[in-house]
Design a protein around this motif. Structure first.
Motif, PDB file in Angstrom:
ATOM      1  N   ILE A  99       0.852  -1.195   0.000  1.00  0.00           N
ATOM      2  CA  ILE A  99       0.000   0.000   0.000  1.00  0.00           C
ATOM      3  C   ILE A  99       0.880   1.234   0.000  1.00  0.00           C
ATOM      4  N   ILE A 100       0.685   2.069  -1.020  1.00  0.00           N
ATOM      5  CA  ILE A 100       1.356   3.361  -1.084  1.00  0.00           C
ATOM      6  C   ILE A 100       0.263   4.427  -1.019  1.00  0.00           C
ATOM      7  N   LEU A 101       0.319   5.273  -0.016  1.00  0.00           N
ATOM      8  CA  LEU A 101      -0.649   6.362   0.096  1.00  0.00           C
ATOM      9  C   LEU A 101      -0.119   7.594  -0.618  1.00  0.00           C
ATOM     10  N   LEU A 102      -0.945   8.179  -1.484  1.00  0.00           N
ATOM     11  CA  LEU A 102      -0.640   9.451  -2.127  1.00  0.00           C
ATOM     12  C   LEU A 102      -1.547  10.483  -1.498  1.00  0.00           C
ATOM     13  N   SER A 103      -0.961  11.544  -0.962  1.00  0.00           N
ATOM     14  CA  SER A 103      -1.767  12.498  -0.214  1.00  0.00           C
ATOM     15  C   SER A 103      -1.226  13.913  -0.340  1.00  0.00           C
ATOM     16  N   SER A 104      -2.115  14.859  -0.204  1.00  0.00           N
ATOM     17  CA  SER A 104      -1.692  16.259  -0.128  1.00  0.00           C
ATOM     18  C   SER A 104      -1.402  16.641   1.326  1.00  0.00           C
ATOM     19  N   LYS A 105      -1.777  15.767   2.247  1.00  0.00           N
ATOM     20  CA  LYS A 105      -1.516  16.021   3.666  1.00  0.00           C
ATOM     21  C   LYS A 105      -0.058  15.677   3.962  1.00  0.00           C
ATOM     22  N   ASN A 106       0.708  16.677   4.387  1.00  0.00           N
ATOM     23  CA  ASN A 106       2.137  16.426   4.568  1.00  0.00           C
ATOM     24  C   ASN A 106       2.655  16.736   5.969  1.00  0.00           C
ATOM     25  N   LEU A 107       1.755  16.875   6.925  1.00  0.00           N
ATOM     26  CA  LEU A 107       2.200  17.059   8.298  1.00  0.00           C
ATOM     27  C   LEU A 107       2.710  15.731   8.847  1.00  0.00           C
ATOM     28  N   ASP A 108       3.643  15.806   9.770  1.00  0.00           N
ATOM     29  CA  ASP A 108       4.200  14.587  10.355  1.00  0.00           C
ATOM     30  C   ASP A 108       3.102  13.697  10.927  1.00  0.00           C
ATOM     31  N   GLY A 167      -1.537   1.160   8.101  1.00  0.00           N
ATOM     32  CA  GLY A 167      -1.084  -0.022   7.376  1.00  0.00           C
ATOM     33  C   GLY A 167      -0.327   0.268   6.098  1.00  0.00           C
ATOM     34  N   ALA A 168      -0.111   1.526   5.787  1.00  0.00           N
ATOM     35  CA  ALA A 168       0.612   1.866   4.558  1.00  0.00           C
ATOM     36  C   ALA A 168       2.074   1.449   4.653  1.00  0.00           C
ATOM     37  N   ASP A 169       2.612   1.023   3.527  1.00  0.00           N
ATOM     38  CA  ASP A 169       4.029   0.679   3.435  1.00  0.00           C
ATOM     39  C   ASP A 169       4.860   1.893   3.038  1.00  0.00           C
ATOM     40  N   ASP A 170       4.217   2.851   2.396  1.00  0.00           N
ATOM     41  CA  ASP A 170       4.897   4.061   1.967  1.00  0.00           C
ATOM     42  C   ASP A 170       3.876   5.194   1.936  1.00  0.00           C
ATOM     43  N   ILE A 210       6.933   1.999  -6.852  1.00  0.00           N
ATOM     44  CA  ILE A 210       6.042   0.890  -7.206  1.00  0.00           C
ATOM     45  C   ILE A 210       6.865  -0.308  -7.681  1.00  0.00           C
ATOM     46  N   GLN A 211       7.896  -0.054  -8.467  1.00  0.00           N
ATOM     47  CA  GLN A 211       8.749  -1.139  -8.957  1.00  0.00           C
ATOM     48  C   GLN A 211       9.424  -1.877  -7.802  1.00  0.00           C
ATOM     49  N   VAL A 212       9.809  -1.154  -6.761  1.00  0.00           N
ATOM     50  CA  VAL A 212      10.410  -1.795  -5.589  1.00  0.00           C
ATOM     51  C   VAL A 212       9.418  -2.771  -4.965  1.00  0.00           C
ATOM     52  N   PHE A 213       8.173  -2.357  -4.829  1.00  0.00           N
ATOM     53  CA  PHE A 213       7.170  -3.238  -4.231  1.00  0.00           C
ATOM     54  C   PHE A 213       6.898  -4.451  -5.115  1.00  0.00           C
ATOM     55  N   ILE A 214       6.888  -4.257  -6.421  1.00  0.00           N
ATOM     56  CA  ILE A 214       6.692  -5.380  -7.341  1.00  0.00           C
ATOM     57  C   ILE A 214       7.851  -6.364  -7.219  1.00  0.00           C
ATOM     58  N   LYS A 215       9.064  -5.843  -7.167  1.00  0.00           N
ATOM     59  CA  LYS A 215      10.247  -6.693  -7.036  1.00  0.00           C
ATOM     60  C   LYS A 215      10.207  -7.490  -5.737  1.00  0.00           C
ATOM     61  N   ARG A 216       9.834  -6.840  -4.652  1.00  0.00           N
ATOM     62  CA  ARG A 216       9.759  -7.526  -3.358  1.00  0.00           C
ATOM     63  C   ARG A 216       8.688  -8.606  -3.360  1.00  0.00           C
ATOM     64  N   SER A 217       7.541  -8.312  -3.972  1.00  0.00           N
ATOM     65  CA  SER A 217       6.474  -9.302  -3.975  1.00  0.00           C
ATOM     66  C   SER A 217       6.850 -10.506  -4.833  1.00  0.00           C
ATOM     67  N   ARG A 218       7.599 -10.287  -5.890  1.00  0.00           N
ATOM     68  CA  ARG A 218       8.071 -11.416  -6.712  1.00  0.00           C
ATOM     69  C   ARG A 218       9.060 -12.271  -5.945  1.00  0.00           C
ATOM     70  N   LYS A 219       9.925 -11.658  -5.159  1.00  0.00           N
ATOM     71  CA  LYS A 219      10.882 -12.415  -4.357  1.00  0.00           C
ATOM     72  C   LYS A 219      10.156 -13.266  -3.331  1.00  0.00           C
ATOM     73  N   LYS A 220       9.099 -12.722  -2.734  1.00  0.00           N
ATOM     74  CA  LYS A 220       8.326 -13.485  -1.755  1.00  0.00           C
ATOM     75  C   LYS A 220       7.651 -14.685  -2.417  1.00  0.00           C
ATOM     76  N   GLU A 221       7.155 -14.484  -3.642  1.00  0.00           N
ATOM     77  CA  GLU A 221       6.514 -15.585  -4.351  1.00  0.00           C
ATOM     78  C   GLU A 221       7.523 -16.679  -4.669  1.00  0.00           C
ATOM     79  N   ASP A 222       8.734 -16.301  -5.024  1.00  0.00           N
ATOM     80  CA  ASP A 222       9.771 -17.269  -5.376  1.00  0.00           C
ATOM     81  C   ASP A 222      10.261 -18.060  -4.161  1.00  0.00           C
TER      82      ASP A 222
END
Length: 68
Positions: free
Chosen positions: A16-25, A35-38, A53-65
């Protein structure tokens, strides 16, 4: 954030990657606690987002393997 929380409760493996205009800590902390990963704030660089996104795809492929 509610959607991220709901997804995370059903499946811990979905990235899960959240895209937001909210940028307060506090907003970012709440995003990660939901639960967001990023958490990416606007304005964002599209190339950077694609790379994240490519990093998450790469990680999920490694988990599948390798399995759980």
């Amino acid at each position: 954030m509610e959607l991220a929380n709901s997804i995370r409760k059903k499946n811990e493996n979905i990235p899960i990657i959240l895209l937001s205009s909210k940028n307060l800590d506090n907003d970012k902390i709440m995003g990660f606690e939901s639960g967001a990963d990023d958490y990416v704030t606007k304005p964002y660089n599209l190339q950077e987002l694609v790379m994240r996104i490519q990093v998450f795809i790469k990680r999920s492929r490694k988990k599948e393997d390798t399995g759980p």
